[in-house]
Scaffold this motif. Structure first.
Motif, PDB file in Angstrom:
ATOM      1  N   LEU A  93       3.112 -11.612  -7.487  1.00  0.00           N
ATOM      2  CA  LEU A  93       2.439 -10.331  -7.749  1.00  0.00           C
ATOM      3  C   LEU A  93       3.389  -9.178  -7.445  1.00  0.00           C
ATOM      4  O   LEU A  93       3.540  -8.239  -8.236  1.00  0.00           O
ATOM      5  CB  LEU A  93       1.174 -10.187  -6.896  1.00  0.00           C
ATOM      6  N   SER A  94       3.996  -9.260  -6.293  1.00  0.00           N
ATOM      7  CA  SER A  94       4.880  -8.189  -5.880  1.00  0.00           C
ATOM      8  C   SER A  94       6.055  -8.053  -6.865  1.00  0.00           C
ATOM      9  O   SER A  94       6.411  -6.949  -7.293  1.00  0.00           O
ATOM     10  CB  SER A  94       5.343  -8.513  -4.458  1.00  0.00           C
ATOM     11  N   GLY A  95       6.614  -9.201  -7.270  1.00  0.00           N
ATOM     12  CA  GLY A  95       7.721  -9.188  -8.233  1.00  0.00           C
ATOM     13  C   GLY A  95       7.295  -8.645  -9.591  1.00  0.00           C
ATOM     14  O   GLY A  95       8.111  -8.096 -10.334  1.00  0.00           O
ATOM     15  N   ALA A  96       5.995  -8.791  -9.912  1.00  0.00           N
ATOM     16  CA  ALA A  96       5.499  -8.294 -11.197  1.00  0.00           C
ATOM     17  C   ALA A  96       5.165  -6.802 -11.112  1.00  0.00           C
ATOM     18  O   ALA A  96       4.633  -6.223 -12.056  1.00  0.00           O
ATOM     19  CB  ALA A  96       4.252  -9.089 -11.611  1.00  0.00           C
ATOM     20  N   GLY A  97       5.437  -6.211  -9.966  1.00  0.00           N
ATOM     21  CA  GLY A  97       5.247  -4.762  -9.837  1.00  0.00           C
ATOM     22  C   GLY A  97       3.898  -4.359  -9.269  1.00  0.00           C
ATOM     23  O   GLY A  97       3.537  -3.183  -9.299  1.00  0.00           O
ATOM     24  N   VAL A  98       3.135  -5.324  -8.761  1.00  0.00           N
ATOM     25  CA  VAL A  98       1.828  -4.977  -8.190  1.00  0.00           C
ATOM     26  C   VAL A  98       2.041  -4.316  -6.827  1.00  0.00           C
ATOM     27  O   VAL A  98       2.558  -4.940  -5.899  1.00  0.00           O
ATOM     28  CB  VAL A  98       0.925  -6.222  -8.035  1.00  0.00           C
ATOM     29  N   ALA A  99       1.649  -3.058  -6.726  1.00  0.00           N
ATOM     30  CA  ALA A  99       1.840  -2.305  -5.482  1.00  0.00           C
ATOM     31  C   ALA A  99       0.503  -2.166  -4.753  1.00  0.00           C
ATOM     32  O   ALA A  99      -0.563  -2.476  -5.308  1.00  0.00           O
ATOM     33  CB  ALA A  99       2.390  -0.921  -5.810  1.00  0.00           C
ATOM     34  N   VAL A 100       0.559  -1.712  -3.527  1.00  0.00           N
ATOM     35  CA  VAL A 100      -0.652  -1.488  -2.731  1.00  0.00           C
ATOM     36  C   VAL A 100      -1.606  -0.569  -3.512  1.00  0.00           C
ATOM     37  O   VAL A 100      -1.186   0.454  -4.047  1.00  0.00           O
ATOM     38  CB  VAL A 100      -0.264  -0.848  -1.373  1.00  0.00           C
ATOM     39  N   ALA A 113      -7.788 -24.186  -7.983  1.00  0.00           N
ATOM     40  CA  ALA A 113      -7.329 -23.828  -6.639  1.00  0.00           C
ATOM     41  C   ALA A 113      -6.405 -22.611  -6.677  1.00  0.00           C
ATOM     42  O   ALA A 113      -6.489 -21.723  -5.817  1.00  0.00           O
ATOM     43  CB  ALA A 113      -6.625 -25.025  -6.006  1.00  0.00           C
ATOM     44  N   ASP A 114      -5.514 -22.550  -7.679  1.00  0.00           N
ATOM     45  CA  ASP A 114      -4.614 -21.400  -7.747  1.00  0.00           C
ATOM     46  C   ASP A 114      -5.395 -20.093  -7.981  1.00  0.00           C
ATOM     47  O   ASP A 114      -4.941 -19.024  -7.573  1.00  0.00           O
ATOM     48  CB  ASP A 114      -3.576 -21.589  -8.861  1.00  0.00           C
ATOM     49  N   ALA A 115      -6.532 -20.177  -8.647  1.00  0.00           N
ATOM     50  CA  ALA A 115      -7.308 -18.954  -8.890  1.00  0.00           C
ATOM     51  C   ALA A 115      -7.860 -18.406  -7.579  1.00  0.00           C
ATOM     52  O   ALA A 115      -7.905 -17.182  -7.372  1.00  0.00           O
ATOM     53  CB  ALA A 115      -8.431 -19.219  -9.889  1.00  0.00           C
ATOM     54  N   ILE A 116      -8.256 -19.291  -6.681  1.00  0.00           N
ATOM     55  CA  ILE A 116      -8.785 -18.796  -5.404  1.00  0.00           C
ATOM     56  C   ILE A 116      -7.620 -18.325  -4.518  1.00  0.00           C
ATOM     57  O   ILE A 116      -7.730 -17.330  -3.790  1.00  0.00           O
ATOM     58  CB  ILE A 116      -9.709 -19.843  -4.731  1.00  0.00           C
ATOM     59  N   ALA A 117      -6.470 -18.998  -4.650  1.00  0.00           N
ATOM     60  CA  ALA A 117      -5.290 -18.533  -3.911  1.00  0.00           C
ATOM     61  C   ALA A 117      -4.833 -17.167  -4.442  1.00  0.00           C
ATOM     62  O   ALA A 117      -4.310 -16.336  -3.685  1.00  0.00           O
ATOM     63  CB  ALA A 117      -4.164 -19.554  -4.013  1.00  0.00           C
ATOM     64  N   LEU A 118      -5.072 -16.927  -5.717  1.00  0.00           N
ATOM     65  CA  LEU A 118      -4.693 -15.640  -6.305  1.00  0.00           C
ATOM     66  C   LEU A 118      -5.516 -14.502  -5.690  1.00  0.00           C
ATOM     67  O   LEU A 118      -5.008 -13.396  -5.470  1.00  0.00           O
ATOM     68  CB  LEU A 118      -4.889 -15.709  -7.829  1.00  0.00           C
ATOM     69  N   TYR A 119      -6.779 -14.781  -5.419  1.00  0.00           N
ATOM     70  CA  TYR A 119      -7.613 -13.787  -4.708  1.00  0.00           C
ATOM     71  C   TYR A 119      -6.966 -13.469  -3.354  1.00  0.00           C
ATOM     72  O   TYR A 119      -6.785 -12.297  -2.993  1.00  0.00           O
ATOM     73  CB  TYR A 119      -9.029 -14.346  -4.574  1.00  0.00           C
ATOM     74  N   GLY A 120      -6.583 -14.526  -2.636  1.00  0.00           N
ATOM     75  CA  GLY A 120      -5.934 -14.311  -1.336  1.00  0.00           C
ATOM     76  C   GLY A 120      -4.633 -13.534  -1.479  1.00  0.00           C
ATOM     77  O   GLY A 120      -4.317 -12.655  -0.664  1.00  0.00           O
ATOM     78  N   ALA A 121      -3.882 -13.833  -2.553  1.00  0.00           N
ATOM     79  CA  ALA A 121      -2.596 -13.159  -2.757  1.00  0.00           C
ATOM     80  C   ALA A 121      -2.802 -11.670  -3.031  1.00  0.00           C
ATOM     81  O   ALA A 121      -2.044 -10.823  -2.540  1.00  0.00           O
ATOM     82  CB  ALA A 121      -1.856 -13.811  -3.920  1.00  0.00           C
ATOM     83  N   ALA A 122      -3.838 -11.359  -3.808  1.00  0.00           N
ATOM     84  CA  ALA A 122      -4.121  -9.938  -4.087  1.00  0.00           C
ATOM     85  C   ALA A 122      -4.426  -9.217  -2.777  1.00  0.00           C
ATOM     86  O   ALA A 122      -3.953  -8.094  -2.542  1.00  0.00           O
ATOM     87  CB  ALA A 122      -5.280  -9.824  -5.071  1.00  0.00           C
ATOM     88  N   VAL A 123      -5.187  -9.876  -1.907  1.00  0.00           N
ATOM     89  CA  VAL A 123      -5.497  -9.273  -0.602  1.00  0.00           C
ATOM     90  C   VAL A 123      -4.201  -9.107   0.203  1.00  0.00           C
ATOM     91  O   VAL A 123      -3.959  -8.058   0.814  1.00  0.00           O
ATOM     92  CB  VAL A 123      -6.511 -10.150   0.174  1.00  0.00           C
ATOM     93  N   GLN A 124      -3.346 -10.126   0.169  1.00  0.00           N
ATOM     94  CA  GLN A 124      -2.130 -10.066   0.997  1.00  0.00           C
ATOM     95  C   GLN A 124      -1.161  -8.969   0.541  1.00  0.00           C
ATOM     96  O   GLN A 124      -0.497  -8.350   1.382  1.00  0.00           O
ATOM     97  CB  GLN A 124      -1.415 -11.428   1.006  1.00  0.00           C
ATOM     98  N   VAL A 125      -1.099  -8.689  -0.770  1.00  0.00           N
ATOM     99  CA  VAL A 125      -0.197  -7.615  -1.224  1.00  0.00           C
ATOM    100  C   VAL A 125      -0.885  -6.251  -1.162  1.00  0.00           C
ATOM    101  O   VAL A 125      -0.285  -5.240  -1.512  1.00  0.00           O
ATOM    102  CB  VAL A 125       0.361  -7.842  -2.653  1.00  0.00           C
ATOM    103  N   GLY A 126      -2.159  -6.241  -0.754  1.00  0.00           N
ATOM    104  CA  GLY A 126      -2.871  -4.966  -0.626  1.00  0.00           C
ATOM    105  C   GLY A 126      -3.410  -4.440  -1.943  1.00  0.00           C
ATOM    106  O   GLY A 126      -3.709  -3.253  -2.086  1.00  0.00           O
ATOM    107  N   ILE A 162      -6.141  -4.591  -5.394  1.00  0.00           N
ATOM    108  CA  ILE A 162      -7.602  -4.633  -5.583  1.00  0.00           C
ATOM    109  C   ILE A 162      -7.886  -5.721  -6.617  1.00  0.00           C
ATOM    110  O   ILE A 162      -7.420  -5.633  -7.763  1.00  0.00           O
ATOM    111  CB  ILE A 162      -8.115  -3.261  -6.056  1.00  0.00           C
ATOM    112  N   TYR A 163      -8.618  -6.730  -6.196  1.00  0.00           N
ATOM    113  CA  TYR A 163      -8.856  -7.912  -7.030  1.00  0.00           C
ATOM    114  C   TYR A 163     -10.032  -7.650  -7.968  1.00  0.00           C
ATOM    115  O   TYR A 163     -11.104  -7.218  -7.526  1.00  0.00           O
ATOM    116  CB  TYR A 163      -9.163  -9.091  -6.104  1.00  0.00           C
ATOM    117  N   LEU A 164      -9.826  -7.949  -9.257  1.00  0.00           N
ATOM    118  CA  LEU A 164     -10.882  -7.661 -10.245  1.00  0.00           C
ATOM    119  C   LEU A 164     -11.130  -8.901 -11.107  1.00  0.00           C
ATOM    120  O   LEU A 164     -10.439  -9.103 -12.114  1.00  0.00           O
ATOM    121  CB  LEU A 164     -10.421  -6.463 -11.102  1.00  0.00           C
ATOM    122  N   PRO A 165     -12.073  -9.751 -10.698  1.00  0.00           N
ATOM    123  CA  PRO A 165     -12.330 -10.967 -11.465  1.00  0.00           C
ATOM    124  C   PRO A 165     -13.278 -10.705 -12.633  1.00  0.00           C
ATOM    125  O   PRO A 165     -14.178  -9.865 -12.531  1.00  0.00           O
ATOM    126  CB  PRO A 165     -13.008 -11.869 -10.431  1.00  0.00           C
TER     127      PRO A 165
END
Ligand code: MCA
Ligand code: AMP
Length: 497
Positions: A45-52, A64-77, A79-82
């Motif tokens: 995410l960060s490498g793709a330019g996703v900023a806080v 499983a990767d989809a739920i990890a993606l939710y966690g990743a969005a939280v970790q990079v700060g 806003i997750y939009l499913p």
């Protein structure tokens, strides 16, 4: 340096070797595996330019990767939009235009359509497939399993969940770290969820129920999750003896009851069955108890508020009621804004740490539904008993709930009314044995030359399948009251059977 949600839900599991996700193919992720994967995806995410503060739109299959993606969005700060995987290209276009994400993640099969939707914006598109392939997952494999977590406080936004509106335009409910965490803490405590639990997870993960109610509580408690790609009666029945909890919409319970393999023996290991998102019929509650000995625990919530009330874990679970306000959540029943007495019908209003921050880019809509006092006006009508137990008795908003999915008639009417040859339409719900409610459309045509098929062919490509009217009824005129308002109750009574 803190990140409210990450620190509570994910960080504590960094070295936790116990099982977290049991997947359909028999493979298993430990909690530590999950934390590592979240970090790898956070690097992507960060490498793709996703900023806080950036939005990350996800319309991807449940894996499983989809739920990890939710966690990743939280970790990079971020806003997750499913988004519901059933949404059509034209529905998705609206969300992308409105939320202006910096990254959109979709299934490989939708990449062409999604790239076209994102052409006029700066959003990047990456793919995620149920089998772990896709550009996002492949990119993640090469990254380290730790990531420097972005700082986010309780009032920062963690998620943006769109909820259709009575005005026909979907509204993005802004949910803060505190909104999500406070609710997870209340529910985990109330329902006594622990690391000894194993939850059967058969809900989609693009709504509050499957994502926050189920996954945030499991993460908080360190519970094991049997993570199923979709609800399937055979698979759920097979998992019951190895599990302790099920969270479902009422359709799960009516479908389970239709199967003779649902017996007391089969559920002997189960601790708790929870129902929500739509009214659970008292007869379903009673039949389930007779068959299994379990009293389903019904709770009530909304996208904007997370969970509001719950029947007690210990104490009486009363069929047809949604129980008491959660700790820290205030509920008042009002008429024209003034509180009503116990036993009187009133508008359900709610205030607390669980209540959202307003609608994305819609200050007027926010002001209409969220009072200065902090009370949110739900649009649901309820009655409270003397001791504060709440029953939902109706809705002031024009809403159909089918299989736990919300369908706003106005959105469908707008699409039907745009079809050449249609004068006007009224979309309404009737009782349905499987989905609870089902969608019908009454249509007034300019001439008898147009047919149902013409209308359906024009409406269906624009709307997700679950919103499609199951029948179009041609009428000379819609029934109206003396004020000119369409009488949907008359349509429901006439066509209900
Ligand atoms: C699928 N179909 C539906 C629905 N689901 N039609 C109307 N309403 C539905 N809910 C259609 C499909 O397009 C298909 O149409 C046919 O029915 C059968 O599809 P299938 O995929 O086999 O259905 P299913 O997998 O058996 O799905 C039914 C379901 C599912 C399991 C009840 O809809 C579901 O998981 N619902 C849960 C929704 C949910 O999570 N709600 C929470 C919202 P055709 O064959 O004609 O093409 S959060 C919320 O409300 C608040 C906050 C709260 O309190 O929780
Ligand atoms: P959503 O817009 O998807 O968040 O759906 C929220 C709506 O679902 C609420 O406003 C209620 O109308 C309905 N709802 C959720 N749980 C229940 C329940 N247990 N009983 C009746 N309605 C419910």
């Amino acid at each position: 340096m803190t990140n409210t949600l990450y620190d509570a839900l994910i960080a504590p599991h960094a070295n936790n070797p116990t099982p977290f996700l049991d997947l359909d193919d028999g493979s298993r992720w430990s909690y530590a595996d999950f934390v590592g994967r979240v970090a790898q995806l956070a690097h992507v995410l960060s490498g793709a330019g996703v900023a806080v503060g950036d939005r990350v739109v996800v319309q991807a299959p449940k894996c499983a990767d989809a739920i990890a993606l939710y966690g990743a969005a939280v970790q990079v700060g971020a806003i997750y939009l499913p988004l519901n995987t059933a949404y059509t290209q034209s529905e998705v276009r609206y969300f992308v235009d409105d939320a202006a994400p910096s990254l959109v993640v979709c299934a490989p099969s939708s990449v062409t359509a999604m790239t076209e939707i994102c052409a006029s914006s700066n959003a990047r598109v990456m793919t995620l497939a149920a089998d772990g392939t896709g550009t996002l997952s492949r990119a993640a494999d090469d990254h380290p399993k730790t990531f420097e977590t972005a700082v986010r406080g309780p009032d920062d936004l963690a998620a943006l969940l769109y909820t259709s509106g009575t005005t026909g335009r979907s509204k993005g409910a802004m949910l803060s770290h505190k909104n999500l965490l406070s609710n997870a803490v209340s529910l985990t405590d109330l329902w006594q969820i622990t690391d000894q639990d194993r939850l059967i997870h058969a809900l989609p993960i693009f709504h509050t129920h499957g994502l926050f109610v189920a996954m945030n509580t499991a993460l908080l408690a360190g519970a094991q999750v049997r993570f199923m790609q979709a609800f399937n009666v055979d698979a759920v029945i097979e998992e019951l003896p190895k599990s302790t909890m099920l969270m479902g919409v009422p359709t799960f319970y009516t479908r389970l009851l239709d199967d003779d393999r649902l017996t007391r023996d089969q559920v002997a290991n189960m601790r708790l069955f929870i129902s929500g998102s739509a009214p659970l019929l008292a007869e379903t509650h009673t039949a389930f108890e007779q068959r299994t000995g379990h009293r389903i625990l019904e709770r009530y919530g909304m996208t904007e508020t997370n969970m509001i009330t719950s029947n007690p874990y210990e104490g009486e679970r009363v069929a047809g009621t949604v129980g008491y306000p959660l700790p820290g959540t205030e509920v008042v029943l009002t008429n024209d804004g003034a509180p009503v007495q116990a036993g009187e019908v009133g508008m359900i209003e709610v205030r607390g740490d669980n209540v959202f921050q307003g609608y994305w880019n819609m200050p007027e809509k926010t002001a209409e539904e969220l009072r200065d006092s902090g009370f949110f006006i739900t649009g649901d009508l309820g009655v409270a008993s003397q001791d504060g137990r709440i029953s939902i008795v109706g809705r002031q908003k024009d809403l159909i709930i089918s299989g736990g999915y919300n369908i706003y008639p106005k959105e469908i009417e707008d699409v039907i009314n745009d079809v050449d040859g249609v004068v006007e339409s009224a979309v309404f719900g009737i009782a349905h044995p499987d989905f609870g409610e089902s969608v019908l459309a009454a249509v007034v045509l300019e001439s008898a030359s147009s047919t149902d098929l013409d209308i359906a062919a024009k409406v269906e490509p624009l709307l997700a399948r679950f919103k499609h009217p199951r029948r179009y009824i041609a009428m000379d005129a819609l029934p109206r009251n003396t004020m000119g308002k369409v009488q949907k109750n008359v349509l429901r009574e006439t066509y209900g059977s």
